[in-house]
Structures are given as structure tokens and as C-alpha cells.
Scaffold this motif. Structure first.
Motif, PDB file in Angstrom:
ATOM      1  N   LYS A 269       0.828  -1.211   0.000  1.00  0.00           N
ATOM      2  CA  LYS A 269       0.000   0.000   0.000  1.00  0.00           C
ATOM      3  C   LYS A 269       0.866   1.266   0.000  1.00  0.00           C
ATOM      4  CE  LYS A 269      -3.523   2.442   2.674  1.00  0.00           C
ATOM      5  NZ  LYS A 269      -2.676   3.607   2.980  1.00  0.00           N
ATOM      6  N   SER A 270       1.938   1.220   0.808  1.00  0.00           N
ATOM      7  CA  SER A 270       2.802   2.395   0.874  1.00  0.00           C
ATOM      8  C   SER A 270       3.473   2.664  -0.473  1.00  0.00           C
ATOM      9  CB  SER A 270       3.857   2.191   1.951  1.00  0.00           C
ATOM     10  OG  SER A 270       4.702   3.303   2.031  1.00  0.00           O
ATOM     11  N   GLU A 273       1.040   4.313  -2.708  1.00  0.00           N
ATOM     12  CA  GLU A 273       0.825   5.721  -2.333  1.00  0.00           C
ATOM     13  C   GLU A 273       1.982   6.599  -2.805  1.00  0.00           C
ATOM     14  OE1 GLU A 273      -1.933   5.241   1.672  1.00  0.00           O
ATOM     15  OE2 GLU A 273       0.250   5.408   1.855  1.00  0.00           O
ATOM     16  N   GLN A 367      -5.338   4.807  -7.466  1.00  0.00           N
ATOM     17  CA  GLN A 367      -6.336   5.223  -6.486  1.00  0.00           C
ATOM     18  C   GLN A 367      -7.291   4.076  -6.139  1.00  0.00           C
ATOM     19  OE1 GLN A 367      -7.913   8.649  -8.546  1.00  0.00           O
ATOM     20  NE2 GLN A 367      -6.607  10.086  -7.412  1.00  0.00           N
ATOM     21  N   ILE A 370      -5.327   1.517  -3.924  1.00  0.00           N
ATOM     22  CA  ILE A 370      -5.056   2.039  -2.569  1.00  0.00           C
ATOM     23  C   ILE A 370      -6.302   1.932  -1.699  1.00  0.00           C
ATOM     24  CG2 ILE A 370      -4.574   4.166  -1.292  1.00  0.00           C
ATOM     25  CD1 ILE A 370      -2.587   4.871  -3.512  1.00  0.00           C
ATOM     26  N   GLN A 386       3.245   4.334   7.182  1.00  0.00           N
ATOM     27  CA  GLN A 386       2.838   5.001   5.942  1.00  0.00           C
ATOM     28  C   GLN A 386       3.733   6.195   5.638  1.00  0.00           C
ATOM     29  OE1 GLN A 386      -1.128   6.528   6.092  1.00  0.00           O
ATOM     30  NE2 GLN A 386      -1.032   7.420   4.046  1.00  0.00           N
TER      31      GLN A 386
END
Length: 396
Positions: A269-270, A273, A367, A370, A386
């Protein structure tokens, strides 16, 4: 009635001896005048030959110093460019410190929000405090380095300015001495007006040694600044490498302390992002560069119009003035180059629009992914991890 007639009437004969003496004296005077003419003509030619030799030698001296100045100017220009590039690197390194520092402080603040029983000054807190101090120290050093580089660039540009001024003056002197060498007695009338207009200017005479010393001083100053720049660049390169290594070591130590609380899904996820932030930034950059390209196209079109207008106006010169001079050649080449530049800029605009569409597709895809990953993370694991994930210190 003449004296001779009166003398004849009076019975006096002319004084032939005196007449012969006067005639001989006249012949001798004519011979002396002829000799004087030949002597002065020979002296004039000799002086003109000497003048031409000295002018040629002077031009060679100027050309030699010009080459020395041009070489040193080229070196100092390269050094300025290298310093500017290094300054940009240091500025980017300094800017890169802000985000790690912000994240470190944020992690400290977030960990203070734990419940009292968990609010322990553990190893993670100690590593975070070390990290904060290390980043602040690096930022302070880099700020001083930026100031030193800025000052050295100023000194280099000052040396460059003096070299350029010296070269400009040498060029003017060379042109004048070349003109003097080519000048003849038949061509001086055309320069009479120019000579009269400058007759009132003061003469600032210097000795040949002083003249040579001026350039030697400029060259020596440029060499000194070049040497200073080389030393500064070597020092900064070493400093950048060392500070990057120190920050990397501390960031790694802090990251290791966090690893027990990080799961595989958080890493994915990081990364997404981070990539999204870069995509958004790149989208904005593409928009900006496209606007810049449009502005550049407009400016080039204005310059092209100016060049074309100048060409059109120069066609109105009198017939005898319609020569293919350097100005005409430059204007024609300028029109061709500007046209080519505009075409390339327009092609770049089209390519930028295609890149923007591709970036938008990537943005939407990121997007969506995420949002899927966000629901799978625990709050206490996500917040610090994060923000810490982007803190990867590479060599500056």
C-alpha cells in the motif's frame, strides 16, 4: 626697358660669370632637391615597413594573449556550470531533508498518542530522536554548503566577467591594429571623420609590461578561483557522500526498529501511495511543461516574425546596398532555425498530451488499488509506517 638693354645701350656687357654661377647653383639646388626627395621617400618606406612589422608583432602578441584568455574563460565557464550543477544537487539534498524530518517528528507525535501504559520510551523512540538530530544536523551543514557554493559561483562569475572584458578589449585592439596594418595613404581620407570625432578622447597609455600584466592578473585570478572551485567541489562531493551515508544508516536503524509492526500488505500500500504522489506530481509537471511549451512557441513565433520583418525591410535597401552581408546570412539562418524550433516544440506539446493521458490512467488505477488496501490495515500499524516508507536516503 630691362637692365640688359640699358646695359647694352650704355655699352656695358652682361656679367657672364655671375650668370654661370647662378645657373650652376640652380642646378646644384635641383640635384639636392632630387636627392632629398629620394631620401625622404626611402625613409618613409622604411618607416612604413617598420610600422607594419611592429603592428604585425603587436597583433600576434594580442592573439597569443587572446588564446590564453579564451582558454581560461572556457575553463572558468565549465567550472561555473559544474558548480551550478553541484549547487542544484545540494539544494535538492537540502530539500530532500525536509520530508524525512517532517515524518520523523510526526512519528514521534503519533507515538505520544498511545495509551499511557504503552507510552514507553522504547528503542523506536530513541532511534527516532537520533534520526531527528541527524537530519537537522545534515540540513544545517547543507545550508552552509549552499551559501559557500553561491559565493564561489559569484567569484567565478566575477573572474569570468573580467576575462570577457579583457577579451573584448583585446578584440577591439586587434581590429584596430589590423586596420592600421591595412591602412595606406590612399585610405586615410575615409577615416578622417572617425579620427576627428575621437581626437578629444584622453590617452590612457600603459607600458607593454603593464598591458601584459593586466591579462596575467585576470588569468591568475581565474586560475585561483578555478582551484578554489575544484577544492570546494571535492569537499562537497565528500560531504554529500558522507551525510547521505550517515542519514541512510540512521534511517535504516529506525526502520529496523519499526519492522516488527509492519506487515506485507502495508508495504504494498505504501509503495502504491508513493507512486500515486509521484504520478500526481508528474501530471502537474506535464501540465506545466505543456504551458511552458506553448509560451515558448509563442515567443519563438514572435522572434520569427521579427526576423522575417527585418528581412522584408532589408529588401527595401538601395540596389547597391543589396549585399549578402553577415546580417542577411544570420537573419536567413535565424528564420530556418526558429522554424525548426517551433516544429519541435509543437511535436513536444503533442507528446506531452499523450503522456498526460497515460499518467491519468495510472492515477486512476493506483487510487482504486489504494482504497482496496486501506481497509486491510490496522490503524496503529499504518500511521507511522505510511509516512516512513518514503524516507529512503540515496546518495545525494
Amino acid at each position: 626697358m630691362s637692365v640688359l638693354e640699358r646695359s647694352l645701350q650704355q655699352g656695358d656687357a652682361p656679367n657672364l660669370v655671375n650668370i654661370e654661377v647662378m645657373r650652376n647653383r640652380s642646378e646644384l639646388f635641383r640635384a639636392e632637391c632630387t636627392r632629398l626627395i629620394q631620401q625622404t621617400d626611402k625613409a618613409c618606406r622604411r618607416m612604413q615597413d617598420d610600422d607594419n612589422k611592429r603592428l604585425d608583432q603587436r597583433v600576434r602578441d594580442i592573439q597569443f594573449l587572446k588564446k590564453e584568455l579564451e582558454l581560461k574563460l572556457e575553463e572558468i565557464i565549465v567550472e561555473i556550470d559544474d558548480l551550478i550543477a553541484l549547487q542544484s544537487r545540494v539544494a535538492k539534498a537540502l530539500q530532500a531533508c525536509k520530508e524525512p524530518q517532517r515524518v520523523t517528528v510526526l512519528c514521534l507525535e503519533e507515538r505520544m498518542k498511545r495509551v499511557p501504559s504503552e507510552r514507553l520510551h522504547d528503542e523506536v523512540d530513541r532511534e527516532l530522536l537520533k534520526e531527528r538530530d541527524a537530519i537537522e544536523g545534515v540540513a544545517s551543514v547543507l545550508q552552509r554548503v549552499v551559501e559557500q557554493i553561491t559565493e564561489q559561483i559569484r567569484l567565478n562569475r566575477s573572474a569570468k566577467y573580467h576575462l570577457e572584458q579583457d577579451l573584448k578589449e583585446k578584440f577591439e585592439a586587434q581590429c584596430i591594429d589590423n586596420s592600421c596594418a591595412l591602412m595606406t595613404t590612399h585610405s586615410i581620407n575615409t577615416l578622417q571623420m572617425s579620427k576627428n570625432t575621437k581626437a578629444g578622447l584622453p590617452s590612457l597609455a600603459v607600458t607593454p609590461k603593464q598591458w601584459e600584466n593586466i591579462s596575467d592578473i585576470n588569468i591568475a585570478k581565474a586560475e585561483q578561483q578555478k582551484s578554489n572551485s575544484l577544492s570546494l567541489r571535492a569537499l562537497v562531493e565528500s560531504l554529500l557522500e558522507q551525510t547521505a551515508a550517515d542519514m541512510q544508516k540512521q534511517v535504516q536503524a529506525t526502520t529496523t526498529a519499526f519492522q516488527l509492526n509492519i506487515q506485507e500488505i502495508k508495504s504494498a500500500k505504501s509503495q502504491m501511495e508513493d507512486q500515486l504522489a509521484k504520478i500526481l506530481s508528474e501530471c502537474a509537471s506535464q501540465q506545466k511543461i505543456r504551458e511552458d511549451l506553448q509560451v515558448a512557441i509563442t515567443e519563438n513565433e514572435h522572434v520569427l516574425t521579427l526576423a522575417q520583418t527585418r528581412l522584408a525591410l532589408r529588401r527595401q535597401r538601395p540596389a547597391k546596398e543589396q549585399c549578402y552581408d553577415p546580417v542577411q546570412s544570420q537573419l536567413l539562418a535565424e528564420v530556418q532555425q526558429l522554424t525548426a524550433h517551433i516544429n519541435k516544440l509543437q511535436e513536444a506539446v503533442a507528446q506531452s498530451e499523450e503522456e498526460q493521458r497515460a499518467l491519468t490512467r495510472c492515477q486512476l488505477e493506483l487510487q482504486e488499488n489504494i482504497e482496496i488496501k486501506a481497509n486491510s490495515l490496522y490503524i496503529d500499524e499504518v500511521i507511522c509506517a505510511q509516512h516512513r516508507e518514503p524516507i529512503i536516503i540515496h546518495t545525494f
